[in-house]
Design an enzyme around this catalytic site. Sequence first.
Site, PDB file in Angstrom:
ATOM      1  N   HIS A 109      -2.366  15.428  -6.445  1.00 36.31           N
ATOM      2  CA  HIS A 109      -2.435  14.266  -5.575  1.00 36.31           C
ATOM      3  C   HIS A 109      -0.951  14.057  -5.175  1.00 36.31           C
ATOM      4  O   HIS A 109      -0.227  13.779  -5.535  1.00 36.31           O
ATOM      5  CB  HIS A 109      -2.807  12.925  -6.354  1.00 36.31           C
TER       6      HIS A 109
ATOM      7  N   GLU B 148       0.829  -1.239   0.051  1.00 35.26           N
ATOM      8  CA  GLU B 148      -0.190   0.114   0.168  1.00 35.26           C
ATOM      9  C   GLU B 148       0.931   1.239   0.031  1.00 35.26           C
ATOM     10  O   GLU B 148       1.496   1.530   1.129  1.00 35.26           O
ATOM     11  CB  GLU B 148      -0.619  -0.095   1.078  1.00 35.26           C
ATOM     12  N   LYS B 149       0.660   2.296  -0.954  1.00 32.50           N
ATOM     13  CA  LYS B 149       1.638   3.237  -1.285  1.00 32.50           C
ATOM     14  C   LYS B 149       1.506   4.478  -0.087  1.00 32.50           C
ATOM     15  O   LYS B 149       2.425   5.242  -0.058  1.00 32.50           O
ATOM     16  CB  LYS B 149       1.379   3.696  -2.726  1.00 32.50           C
ATOM     17  N   HIS B 150       0.509   4.219   0.584  1.00 30.88           N
ATOM     18  CA  HIS B 150       0.334   5.493   1.589  1.00 30.88           C
ATOM     19  C   HIS B 150       0.825   5.314   2.877  1.00 30.88           C
ATOM     20  O   HIS B 150       0.886   6.147   3.664  1.00 30.88           O
ATOM     21  CB  HIS B 150      -1.501   5.614   1.413  1.00 30.88           C
TER      22      HIS B 150
ATOM     23  N   HIS C 165      -6.352  10.768  -0.030  1.00 30.88           N
ATOM     24  CA  HIS C 165      -6.823   9.415   0.527  1.00 30.88           C
ATOM     25  C   HIS C 165      -6.471   9.331   2.102  1.00 30.88           C
ATOM     26  O   HIS C 165      -6.738   8.454   2.926  1.00 30.88           O
ATOM     27  CB  HIS C 165      -6.001   8.353  -0.104  1.00 30.88           C
TER      28      HIS C 165
ATOM     29  N   HIS D 102       4.075   6.469  -4.803  1.00 26.97           N
ATOM     30  CA  HIS D 102       2.899   7.310  -4.792  1.00 26.97           C
ATOM     31  C   HIS D 102       3.139   8.501  -5.732  1.00 26.97           C
ATOM     32  O   HIS D 102       4.214   9.224  -5.572  1.00 26.97           O
ATOM     33  CB  HIS D 102       2.923   7.755  -3.189  1.00 26.97           C
TER      34      HIS D 102
ATOM     35  N   CYS E 289      -2.338  12.097   2.927  1.00 26.44           N
ATOM     36  CA  CYS E 289      -2.577  12.166   1.561  1.00 26.44           C
ATOM     37  C   CYS E 289      -3.633  13.096   1.237  1.00 26.44           C
ATOM     38  O   CYS E 289      -4.636  12.758   1.872  1.00 26.44           O
ATOM     39  CB  CYS E 289      -2.563  10.718   0.774  1.00 26.44           C
TER      40      CYS E 289
END
Length: 130
Positions: free
Chosen positions: A51, A15-17, A118, A45, A115
């Site tokens: 973003h 998961e990139k976050h 997100h 990311h 983020c």
Amino acid sequence: MKMCDMFQTADWKTEKHVPAIECDDAVAADAFFPVTVSLGKEIAHPNTTEHHIRWIRCYFKPEGDKFSYEVGSFEFTAHGECAKGPNEGPVYTNHTVTFQLKIKTPGVLVASSFCNIHGLWESSKAVALK
């Protein structure tokens, strides 16, 4: 609603976050050691005007202590913004930070990030003493 309910967690490898916390698993007591926190370590990311990661915050919770302690707060404020338009700016910051700290007892490092699309994410890593 509790603050902790606003944070999402996952494995930073998928998961990139999720903040990836990198430091030795065991360190010498009362001696400075480096810690690197990054996002998108395995899966990149985006870093665009639309973003991006705005900040990373780090805390330390000593083993057996009721309280946690803020270690640092790091803001990333350049994401290609410009009067010419989105992503036309001359500067970008990257969502990676390296700092040093020293601890007197074992405990847990906690990193949180935000983020702009997100929301809030967190991860943690136990740090023992040698």
